[in-house]
Scaffold this motif. Structure first.
Motif, PDB file in Angstrom:
ATOM      1  N   UNK A  15      -5.855 -30.094  -7.200  1.00  0.00           N
ATOM      2  CA  UNK A  15      -6.107 -28.771  -6.603  1.00  0.00           C
ATOM      3  C   UNK A  15      -7.587 -28.564  -6.316  1.00  0.00           C
ATOM      4  N   UNK A  16      -8.167 -29.507  -5.628  1.00  0.00           N
ATOM      5  CA  UNK A  16      -9.578 -29.410  -5.297  1.00  0.00           C
ATOM      6  C   UNK A  16     -10.432 -30.139  -6.296  1.00  0.00           C
ATOM      7  N   UNK A  27       2.243 -32.038  -8.686  1.00  0.00           N
ATOM      8  CA  UNK A  27       1.035 -31.232  -8.527  1.00  0.00           C
ATOM      9  C   UNK A  27       1.386 -29.748  -8.479  1.00  0.00           C
ATOM     10  N   UNK A  28       2.496 -29.388  -7.802  1.00  0.00           N
ATOM     11  CA  UNK A  28       2.926 -27.983  -7.750  1.00  0.00           C
ATOM     12  C   UNK A  28       3.308 -27.490  -9.139  1.00  0.00           C
TER      13      UNK A  28
END
Length: 128
Positions: A21-22, A120-121
């Motif tokens: 997430x970045x 990832x979600x």
């Protein structure tokens, strides 16, 4: 579903460290919890940010740790249509019990260890 979790176990493999997430640092590893004569219980641990960086630097396969955090059980439908579930722990405290920790020399990410979009979600939903 979240539950308080505390355990002592040994790492089953070297931890995997990555950015998600970045720029959020994530370290995942699994531990085997031995309860005497009963079969070992295995659980995946995920830690974030500074704790993730520290775990990635000092933990290695076979190392003994104390972990405290929240248990999470996820369920989903597999590609074959069967119901699947997974229990993991979002670690808040990790104490190294294997003696003097020495940093690893090389801790490069392996592209095959990348998270799937579903993983990832799921990890993005963890409240940290």
């Amino acid at each position: 579903m979240l539950n308080k979790f505390m355990a002592i176990g040994n790492l089953t493999q070297d931890p995997v460290h990555r950015k998600v997430s970045g720029d959020k640092s994530l370290c995942t590893f699994s531990i085997a919890i031995n309860n005497g004569k009963a079969p070992a219980f295995f659980i995946e641990i995920a830690v974030w940010e500074k704790l993730a960086d520290t775990c990635a630097q000092f933990l290695k396969k076979g190392g003994r740790v104390f972990v405290e955090g929240s248990l999470r059980t996820s369920t989903w439908q597999g590609k074959d249509g069967t119901q699947k579930s997974k229990t993991s722990c979002s670690g808040a405290v990790v104490k190294f019990l294997s003696g003097k920790a020495e940093p690893k020399i090389d801790n490069k990410e392996d592209p095959k260890d990348a998270l799937t979009p579903e993983e990832e979600a799921e990890l993005a939903e963890i409240p940290f």
